[in-house]
Design a protein around this motif. Structure first.
Motif, mmCIF file in Angstrom:
data_model
loop_
_atom_site.group_PDB
_atom_site.id
_atom_site.type_symbol
_atom_site.label_atom_id
_atom_site.label_comp_id
_atom_site.label_asym_id
_atom_site.label_seq_id
_atom_site.Cartn_x
_atom_site.Cartn_y
_atom_site.Cartn_z
ATOM 1 N N ALA A 1 -22.582 108.835 115.844
ATOM 2 C CA ALA A 1 -23.523 108.692 116.961
ATOM 3 C C ALA A 1 -23.135 109.517 118.183
ATOM 4 O O ALA A 1 -23.996 110.208 118.754
ATOM 5 C CB ALA A 1 -23.680 107.211 117.327
ATOM 6 N N HIS B 1 -24.046 113.120 117.465
ATOM 7 C CA HIS B 1 -25.505 113.286 117.452
ATOM 8 C C HIS B 1 -26.051 113.325 118.871
ATOM 9 O O HIS B 1 -26.849 114.204 119.236
ATOM 10 C CB HIS B 1 -26.114 112.116 116.668
ATOM 11 N N ASN B 2 -25.612 112.372 119.705
ATOM 12 C CA ASN B 2 -26.160 112.257 121.057
ATOM 13 C C ASN B 2 -25.711 113.406 121.958
ATOM 14 O O ASN B 2 -26.473 113.883 122.802
ATOM 15 C CB ASN B 2 -25.734 110.921 121.669
ATOM 16 N N LYS C 1 -29.443 107.942 109.982
ATOM 17 C CA LYS C 1 -30.096 109.195 110.395
ATOM 18 C C LYS C 1 -29.171 110.389 110.196
ATOM 19 O O LYS C 1 -29.604 111.462 109.750
ATOM 20 C CB LYS C 1 -30.527 109.115 111.859
ATOM 21 N N GLN D 1 -24.231 106.342 110.801
ATOM 22 C CA GLN D 1 -25.659 106.193 111.041
ATOM 23 C C GLN D 1 -26.519 106.774 109.908
ATOM 24 O O GLN D 1 -26.324 107.922 109.492
ATOM 25 C CB GLN D 1 -26.021 106.866 112.355
ATOM 26 N N LEU E 1 -28.209 105.562 119.245
ATOM 27 C CA LEU E 1 -28.530 106.990 119.234
ATOM 28 C C LEU E 1 -29.246 107.426 120.511
ATOM 29 O O LEU E 1 -30.017 108.384 120.522
ATOM 30 C CB LEU E 1 -29.374 107.334 118.005
#
Length: 529
Positions: free
Chosen positions: A508, A511-512, A65, A63, A137
């Motif tokens: 992801a 991150h999540n 981000k 990702q 995300l």
């Protein structure tokens, strides 16, 4: 020894989770069974002077981000694009795919009717893929969560507003149908169908005509490389350069990473997680995040009786089989394909040896009956065409990622006995399209499905930490009621590919999961049991 958060494993998702938590000031300690970080995203020197990615092997789904937030480029990551995206050798002809209109031009060259078919197919993807991207995300809606799950359900509804009937049909088709059904509707040519159909069965033990393969196809389309949407690239130095950069970013924020220290058991007190036992010591923390396969987590690390019997049973039955066989080879020279023998940009591409959906279907049926396919689906990359640091001057390395090879070969058979024979079959499959390839092989590194499990903890050899089937996706990953990264044991979270959105080197899930952990640590939050 006490810390705020303990993370089990140091793969790319776990490192991502650790970074985001440490960035917010939490004390994070990671425990990794291997002697290096990275999980399946590592680089090996498998023959003196020859290096390559050992398991994960190409870049697109990571990702943007995550790349930006972790400043991975500052920490040494460099990604270069393939000069051509894909090359499919067929019988007497070939198909090239790439940027600048090349894919459409090539598809129409092989079959004039398929030019408009490509346009209509891309139009459907342009409806569906942006919807998928919006949820990469985010945690999926929690089915049965009542008021707590309402915001996610409303958000999903808002994403559908404005779609007309034709677009809603396209979303439904990709969510429920087979890749083969959709591709047969748009294309006539075998190579055109194979180009897109490969994404529906890669890492997925299925025929392209099995329900759900259309979604797996989509799963491979939401990425980008070097800032170019939909493109695939190579990380200079191999996939290990990604996780090494991630480890540097995490350590810079204060994360402690303990290598060669496998977690032996979760500590559970008064119905909640209280830490782990690792390296023969008790490590205390009220929050534990696991970057490992959920079946491995619940079968081996969660103490008996710590979760409801239904939860333990469901996780024991978590389906794990991608039927993949992974091999690296050192080459004395570049291959010369019969249909395109000259050296060129096609050798930087993903070279897909699977000239039709029927070929892919036969490979699947063969594996179901006989354990592994005698005519396997092979994707070959030659990353040394983009990264000369991987091999001695004038020599090359190639990645071979192959379907379909079952984890369970049946009674009386084992991969320890059949791995070399299977590897020979794969080499012969490539040699049939590029005569002389077999003779150019100087050495090889083999990872059968059993090897993938033993070395990387990929249960059943499953590269995605659980089959990407319709019953194990979105709100059902890893189970209904636990799709928001919070496991059915207070204080325990899942931050690996067994959580939404699933497999691939994305970052992801990490991150999540970090977002869920941070939300639960707010003073006004109340973690659910």
């Amino acid at each position: 020894m006490s810390q705020d958060v303990i993370i089990i494993g140091a793969g790319h998702n776990a490192l991502t989770c650790a970074f985001y938590l440490a960035r917010r000031g939490l004390k994070v300690t990671m425990f990794e069974a291997s002697d290096k970080v990275g999980g399946a995203a590592v680089t090996d020197e498998f023959l003196p002077g020859f290096r390559n990615s050992a398991a994960s092997y190409t870049v697109s789904l990571l990702q943007p981000k995550v790349i930006r937030d972790m400043e991975l480029e500052r920490h040494g990551l460099k990604v270069v694009l393939r000069k051509r995206d894909n090359f499919l050798p067929g019988s007497g002809d070939y198909l090239l795919a790439g940027r600048g209109g090349l894919t459409r031009k090539e598809i129409a060259r092989l079959n004039r009717e398929d030019g408009p078919g490509y346009d209509s197919y891309i139009a459907e993807l342009e409806t569906v893929v942006p919807l998928i991207k919006k949820w990469i995300l985010r945690a999926p809606p929690e089915v049965g969560a009542g008021a707590r799950g309402l915001p996610s359900l409303l958000s999903l509804g808002r994403d559908m507003i404005g779609l007309d009937t034709r677009e809603i049909r396209a979303v439904h088709d990709f969510a429920t149908r087979s890749a083969g059904e959709i591709l047969d509707r748009h294309f006539r040519g075998d190579l055109a169908k194979a180009l897109f159909g490969f994404d529906g069965i890669v890492g997925n033990f299925a025929s392209p005509y099995d329900q759900g393969t259309a979604y797996v196809l989509l799963h491979h389309l939401f990425g980008e490389a070097a800032g170019v949407e939909g493109s695939w690239g190579h990380a200079i130095g191999g996939m290990g350069s990604i996780t090494q950069a991630m480890a540097r970013a995490a350590r810079e924020k204060g994360v402690d990473i303990l290598l060669s220290t496998p977690v032996e058991e979760l500590i559970v007190e008064r119905g909640s997680v209280a830490g782990v036992v690792a390296g023969g010591k008790a490590w205390r923390a009220s929050t534990v995040a696991a970057g490992i396969n959920p079946r491995l987590l619940f079968d081996r690390l969660v103490p008996d009786g710590a979760v409801e019997a239904d939860v333990a049973q469901r996780m024991h039955g978590w389906k794990c089989e991608s039927a993949t066989f992974r091999m690296n080879v050192a080459l004395s020279e570049l291959p010369k394909f019969t249909v395109l023998p000259k050296k060129g940009d096609h050798l930087t591409a993903g070279i897909i040896i699977a000239p039709s959906l029927a070929y892919m279907d036969r490979a699947y049926v063969d594996a179901r009956v006989n354990g592994w396919s005698s005519q396997p689906v092979v994707e070959m990359l030659i990353p040394s065409t983009l990264d000369p640091s991987l091999a001695p001057r004038g020599k090359h390395v190639a990645s071979l990622f192959c379907q379909h090879f079952r984890y369970d070969l049946g009674e009386g058979r084992s991969w320890d006995k059949e791995r070399e024979k299977a590897a020979d079959t794969i080499i012969a499959t490539v040699d049939a399209h590029a005569p002389g390839f077999a003779k150019s092989v100087l050495g090889r590194q083999i990872h059968s499905p059993l090897d993938l499990e033993r070395r990387f903890g990929l249960v059943g050899g499953d590269i995605f930490h659980g089959k990407m089937s319709l019953d194990q996706l979105f709100s059902a990953r890893p189970m209904i009621g636990a799709a928001d990264y919070r496991m059915p044991l207070p204080g325990l979270y899942l931050c690996g590919s067994g959580a939404h959105p699933g497999g691939g080197v994305t970052g992801a899930p990490g991150h999540n999961a970090a977002r869920a952990i941070l939300a639960d640590r707010r003073p006004w939050s109340r973690r659910r049991p």
